[in-house]
Design a protein around this motif. Structure first.
Motif, PDB file in Angstrom:
ATOM      1  N   LYS A 147      35.475  31.609  31.231  1.00  0.00           N
ATOM      2  CA  LYS A 147      36.193  32.299  31.817  1.00  0.00           C
ATOM      3  C   LYS A 147      36.788  31.883  32.426  1.00  0.00           C
ATOM      4  O   LYS A 147      37.525  32.461  33.632  1.00  0.00           O
ATOM      5  CB  LYS A 147      35.975  33.661  30.794  1.00  0.00           C
ATOM      6  CG  LYS A 147      36.614  33.872  30.191  1.00  0.00           C
ATOM      7  CD  LYS A 147      36.807  35.614  29.676  1.00  0.00           C
ATOM      8  CE  LYS A 147      37.052  35.677  28.455  1.00  0.00           C
ATOM      9  NZ  LYS A 147      37.047  37.664  28.339  1.00  0.00           N
ATOM     10  N   SER A 148      34.825  31.546  34.040  1.00  0.00           N
ATOM     11  CA  SER A 148      35.106  31.481  35.163  1.00  0.00           C
ATOM     12  C   SER A 148      34.702  30.587  35.751  1.00  0.00           C
ATOM     13  O   SER A 148      35.311  30.350  36.841  1.00  0.00           O
ATOM     14  CB  SER A 148      33.598  32.613  35.619  1.00  0.00           C
ATOM     15  OG  SER A 148      34.615  34.374  35.427  1.00  0.00           O
ATOM     16  N   ARG A 149      34.250  29.111  35.132  1.00  0.00           N
ATOM     17  CA  ARG A 149      34.194  28.064  35.470  1.00  0.00           C
ATOM     18  C   ARG A 149      34.781  26.647  34.721  1.00  0.00           C
ATOM     19  O   ARG A 149      34.706  25.616  35.295  1.00  0.00           O
ATOM     20  CB  ARG A 149      32.840  28.123  35.828  1.00  0.00           C
ATOM     21  CG  ARG A 149      31.692  29.027  36.132  1.00  0.00           C
ATOM     22  CD  ARG A 149      30.244  28.726  36.355  1.00  0.00           C
ATOM     23  NE  ARG A 149      29.430  29.345  36.297  1.00  0.00           N
ATOM     24  CZ  ARG A 149      28.064  29.273  36.753  1.00  0.00           C
ATOM     25  NH1 ARG A 149      27.436  28.712  35.945  1.00  0.00           N
ATOM     26  NH2 ARG A 149      27.388  30.205  37.413  1.00  0.00           N
ATOM     27  N   GLY A 150      36.028  27.305  34.359  1.00  0.00           N
ATOM     28  CA  GLY A 150      36.847  26.387  34.118  1.00  0.00           C
ATOM     29  C   GLY A 150      36.684  25.665  33.128  1.00  0.00           C
ATOM     30  O   GLY A 150      37.001  24.109  32.533  1.00  0.00           O
ATOM     31  N   ARG A 151      35.242  25.629  32.136  1.00  0.00           N
ATOM     32  CA  ARG A 151      34.719  24.627  31.329  1.00  0.00           C
ATOM     33  C   ARG A 151      35.283  24.876  29.947  1.00  0.00           C
ATOM     34  O   ARG A 151      36.056  26.059  29.129  1.00  0.00           O
ATOM     35  CB  ARG A 151      33.573  24.971  31.251  1.00  0.00           C
ATOM     36  CG  ARG A 151      32.384  25.207  32.132  1.00  0.00           C
ATOM     37  CD  ARG A 151      32.092  23.827  32.559  1.00  0.00           C
ATOM     38  NE  ARG A 151      31.079  23.775  34.613  1.00  0.00           N
ATOM     39  CZ  ARG A 151      30.714  23.513  34.415  1.00  0.00           C
ATOM     40  NH1 ARG A 151      29.354  23.744  32.799  1.00  0.00           N
ATOM     41  NH2 ARG A 151      29.597  23.586  35.808  1.00  0.00           N
ATOM     42  N   THR A 152      35.470  23.653  28.758  1.00  0.00           N
ATOM     43  CA  THR A 152      35.835  23.585  28.084  1.00  0.00           C
ATOM     44  C   THR A 152      34.590  24.244  26.727  1.00  0.00           C
ATOM     45  O   THR A 152      33.745  24.290  27.089  1.00  0.00           O
ATOM     46  CB  THR A 152      36.839  22.579  27.149  1.00  0.00           C
ATOM     47  OG1 THR A 152      35.128  21.202  27.550  1.00  0.00           O
ATOM     48  CG2 THR A 152      37.412  22.063  28.382  1.00  0.00           C
ATOM     49  N   LEU A 153      34.787  24.816  26.090  1.00  0.00           N
ATOM     50  CA  LEU A 153      33.989  25.105  24.920  1.00  0.00           C
ATOM     51  C   LEU A 153      32.502  24.453  24.128  1.00  0.00           C
ATOM     52  O   LEU A 153      31.724  24.241  24.380  1.00  0.00           O
ATOM     53  CB  LEU A 153      34.659  25.733  23.092  1.00  0.00           C
ATOM     54  CG  LEU A 153      34.067  26.328  22.364  1.00  0.00           C
ATOM     55  CD1 LEU A 153      32.752  26.900  22.639  1.00  0.00           C
ATOM     56  CD2 LEU A 153      34.608  26.730  20.594  1.00  0.00           C
ATOM     57  N   ASP A 154      33.934  22.792  24.098  1.00  0.00           N
ATOM     58  CA  ASP A 154      33.054  21.476  23.596  1.00  0.00           C
ATOM     59  C   ASP A 154      32.305  21.310  24.760  1.00  0.00           C
ATOM     60  O   ASP A 154      30.302  20.514  24.537  1.00  0.00           O
ATOM     61  CB  ASP A 154      33.745  20.223  22.862  1.00  0.00           C
ATOM     62  CG  ASP A 154      34.779  21.348  21.595  1.00  0.00           C
ATOM     63  OD1 ASP A 154      33.890  21.969  21.172  1.00  0.00           O
ATOM     64  OD2 ASP A 154      34.785  19.746  21.658  1.00  0.00           O
ATOM     65  N   SER A 155      32.194  21.011  26.176  1.00  0.00           N
ATOM     66  CA  SER A 155      31.634  20.890  26.775  1.00  0.00           C
ATOM     67  C   SER A 155      30.139  21.558  27.067  1.00  0.00           C
ATOM     68  O   SER A 155      28.928  21.544  27.520  1.00  0.00           O
ATOM     69  CB  SER A 155      32.488  20.740  28.520  1.00  0.00           C
ATOM     70  OG  SER A 155      32.657  21.850  29.187  1.00  0.00           O
ATOM     71  N   VAL A 156      30.320  23.291  27.365  1.00  0.00           N
ATOM     72  CA  VAL A 156      29.762  24.288  27.398  1.00  0.00           C
ATOM     73  C   VAL A 156      27.841  23.801  26.071  1.00  0.00           C
ATOM     74  O   VAL A 156      27.271  24.052  26.160  1.00  0.00           O
ATOM     75  CB  VAL A 156      30.426  25.321  27.062  1.00  0.00           C
ATOM     76  CG1 VAL A 156      29.219  26.808  27.524  1.00  0.00           C
ATOM     77  CG2 VAL A 156      30.942  26.155  27.978  1.00  0.00           C
TER      78      VAL A 156
END
Length: 207
Positions: A147-156
């Motif tokens: 939500k806040s850092r523009g990441r994708t779920l896969d990358s997290v």
């Protein structure tokens, strides 16, 4: 002005920021300043974005802790303002912006790896470790990063499994042995929050 330094450490998503925010809210900005270790991620202008994405950001060497120590010892504790770096998580690099942090009777240093530095630990009057279950922490991190850092779920998820979890087990969790106080659930633990408020109040009154 005598400065009291409180270190608040703990794993990613443990509730460090909530605890820090509630302490600062209670006492006000004139009494409590906050410096986040995350602001001191090293700059990597020499690397393209694709390479910066692959770096291990959960190892103690990823931080410019020497600069943080300089800001604390040589400036804040001596009554000077400091220009704290601003890290941009969307580009995995330090931005050109800074944030002014003013000296205060109480300075909170917050971060996952602040207890990994013996020099930082020696400066702290109180060391607090926020201890929260891993499943809660990863869920909080997913929500925050997407939500806040523009990441994708896969990358997290990939980052968590490849660096966050191993580094937590190697560096973060063992560092709680250095803590003076271990707080389950961080700022959501009202009893612990009240204890910390009382501790800080006593130090402010003593000064």
């Amino acid at each position: 002005m005598k400065t009291t330094i409180i270190g608040i450490a703990g794993g990613t998503g443990s509730g460090k920021s909530t605890l820090t925010a509630r302490l600062r809210s209670h006492f006000g900005e004139n009494e409590v300043s906050v410096i986040n270790h995350d602001s001191y991620y090293k700059r990597h202008d020499e690397l393209p974005y694709e390479e910066r994405c692959k770096l291990n950001y959960d190892h103690p060497d990823s931080f410019d802790t020497d600069l943080l120590v300089e800001h604390l010892v040589r400036r804040c504790v001596r009554g000077e303002t400091v220009q704290v770096p601003v890290y941009d998580y969307t580009i995995h690099n330090r931005s050109d912006k800074t944030v002014t942090v003013s000296p205060a009777p109480v300075i909170i240093v917050e971060g996952i790896l602040i207890f990994a530095s013996a020099e930082l630990c020696d400066m702290m009057d109180l060391k607090v470790f926020v201890d929260t279950d891993a499943d809660v922490r990863i869920l909080r991190r997913i929500v925050r990063d997407v939500k806040s850092r523009g990441r994708t779920l896969d990358s997290v998820v990939t980052q968590y499994l490849t660096t966050v979890k191993p580094m937590h087990e190697q560096f973060v969790d063992p560092s709680k042995r250095k803590a003076d106080l271990i707080v389950p659930e961080g700022g959501h633990n009202k009893v612990a929050l009240d204890m910390l408020i009382k501790w800080v109040s006593n130090h402010l009154q003593a000064d």
